[in-house]
Design an enzyme around this catalytic site. Structure first.
Site, PDB file in Angstrom:
ATOM      1  N   HIS A 194       0.733  -1.370  -0.082  1.00 40.28           N
ATOM      2  CA  HIS A 194       0.113   0.080  -0.030  1.00 40.28           C
ATOM      3  C   HIS A 194       0.943   1.177  -0.009  1.00 40.28           C
ATOM      4  CE1 HIS A 194      -3.086  -2.756   0.969  1.00 40.28           C
ATOM      5  NE2 HIS A 194      -2.595  -3.179   2.013  1.00 40.28           N
ATOM      6  N   GLU A 198      -1.206  -0.591   8.210  1.00 35.72           N
ATOM      7  CA  GLU A 198      -2.325  -1.380   8.710  1.00 35.72           C
ATOM      8  C   GLU A 198      -1.422  -2.310   9.883  1.00 35.72           C
ATOM      9  OE1 GLU A 198      -3.110  -3.255   5.131  1.00 35.72           O
ATOM     10  OE2 GLU A 198      -2.471  -5.184   5.892  1.00 35.72           O
ATOM     11  N   HIS A 246       3.625  -7.209   1.557  1.00 32.44           N
ATOM     12  CA  HIS A 246       3.090  -8.223   2.651  1.00 32.44           C
ATOM     13  C   HIS A 246       1.864  -9.017   2.232  1.00 32.44           C
ATOM     14  CE1 HIS A 246       0.564  -4.783   2.745  1.00 32.44           C
ATOM     15  NE2 HIS A 246      -0.453  -5.424   3.146  1.00 32.44           N
ATOM     16  N   ARG A 255      -1.207  -4.830  -6.272  1.00 33.69           N
ATOM     17  CA  ARG A 255      -0.616  -6.368  -6.125  1.00 33.69           C
ATOM     18  C   ARG A 255       0.886  -6.492  -7.155  1.00 33.69           C
ATOM     19  NH1 ARG A 255      -6.375  -7.985  -8.197  1.00 33.69           N
ATOM     20  NH2 ARG A 255      -7.400  -7.740  -6.231  1.00 33.69           N
TER      21      ARG A 255
HETATM   22 ZN    ZN Z   1      -2.746  -5.031   2.954  1.00 34.47          ZN
END
Ligand code: ZN
Length: 312
Positions: free
Chosen positions: A94, A112, A169, A189
């Site tokens: 991200h 996150e 991740h 991605r």
């Molecule tokens: Zn993620």
């Protein structure tokens, strides 16, 4: 009054049906994510109780900012999810706030953090890269030498990981994760195990953006947590940084709770009981999510349950 919210379910190619263990009535057997608390346009939670019953969280945020300490952000800043990875998620990254603002219509970036609720034996996550050189990383991406590149970590229930923006991740198969994150749905991605949709098409990759935002982290991934016992209750601070503070409470009996901010997000991970807010009694059970607002002055938790509390 607190804001009890209705979760939003998201089908995913890698999802399963374990979220029904949280009492959710799942619309299918491939639910990868339940967005417990969200005001994001891709999944806005509806308020379940009066006086805002039927409105969405973003509406209450926009029209009653006083309930959130007049917090000066256009968008509701946080989001919570539970993720059921029946098979592995894509390996992704991200962007940070600055990159997302510039390249994704002013959205937030996304840092996150994960609390591992459950994990099958030998289940893994991918967390960062096996190199401290961005040049080496880009080279291995270009030659698709992923196995050597991705740092795989075996995980156990109760562990906690912070994933700053820019960290490559993925949640591996057999892992159930509670996530708190910035309210953003921007994902780049890098690798998706060559999976195809029912239509036969591969899921889209965003490799060039992923390569731009990758940060090479050298940090130790074992995040120290800070646990204290307060009366009979265990309070574990999982993380506190520029984006959020996350605290896990193991409650047993009665806790007179001091709200640390004007508004806090609460999710019931396990167990059941009640919460008494300014004299009004609400039953609590596993899978419920609510927000304590500026209006809520006196909060008493009663019962035996595990909570995760997230705030700015
Ligand atoms: Zn993620």
């Amino acid at each position: 009054m607190p804001l009890f919210v209705k979760p939003v379910f998201h089908e995913k190619i890698w999802g399963g049906n374990r979220l029904k263990d949280f009492g959710y009535d799942l619309p299918s057997d491939t639910i990868g994510e339940v967005w417990g608390i969200s005001a994001h346009p891709n999944g806005r939670c509806e308020i379940l109780n009066e006086p805002f019953q039927g409105q969405t969280l973003d509406q209450v945020w926009n029209n009653h900012r006083e309930l959130f300490g007049d917090f000066p952000s256009q968008e509701f800043p946080l989001m919570t999810k539970i993720v059921d990875a029946k098979s592995s998620l894509s390996v992704h990254v991200h962007p940070d706030d600055a990159y997302a603002y510039e390249n994704e219509d002013g959205q937030y970036g996304k840092s996150e953090c994960w609390y591992i609720i459950d994990a099958e034996e030998d289940a893994e996550i991918i967390y960062g890269l096996n190199t401290d050189s961005k040049e080496v990383a880009l080279d291995k991406i270009n030659t698709q030498d992923y196995d050597a590149l991705f740092n795989k970590v075996k995980v156990k229930p109760g562990e906690f990981y912070f994933i700053p923006a820019g960290t490559i991740h993925s949640i591996g198969a057999g892992v159930l994760v509670y996530e708190t994150m910035q309210s953003s749905d921007v994902t780049y991605r890098l690798f998706d195990y060559d999976r195809v949709h029912a239509s036969g098409e591969k899921r889209e990759l965003s490799q060039s953006k992923a390569k731009e935002v990758i940060e090479i982290a050298n940090e130790n991934i074992n995040i120290p947590t800070d646990t204290e016992i307060i009366e009979n209750h265990k309070r574990t601070q999982l993380v506190s940084n520029d984006f959020f503070t996350i605290v896990k409470w193991d409650i047993s009996g009665t806790l007179n709770y001091m709200k640390p901010r004007e508004f806090v997000l609460v999710s019931v991970l396990k167990g059941e009981g009640q919460v008494i807010i300014d004299g009004a009694v609400f039953d609590l059970k596993q899978g419920q999510n609510f927000i304590l607002t500026s209006d809520d002055l006196d909060t008493i938790f009663e019962g035996d349950y595990e909570l995760i509390v997230s705030y700015l």
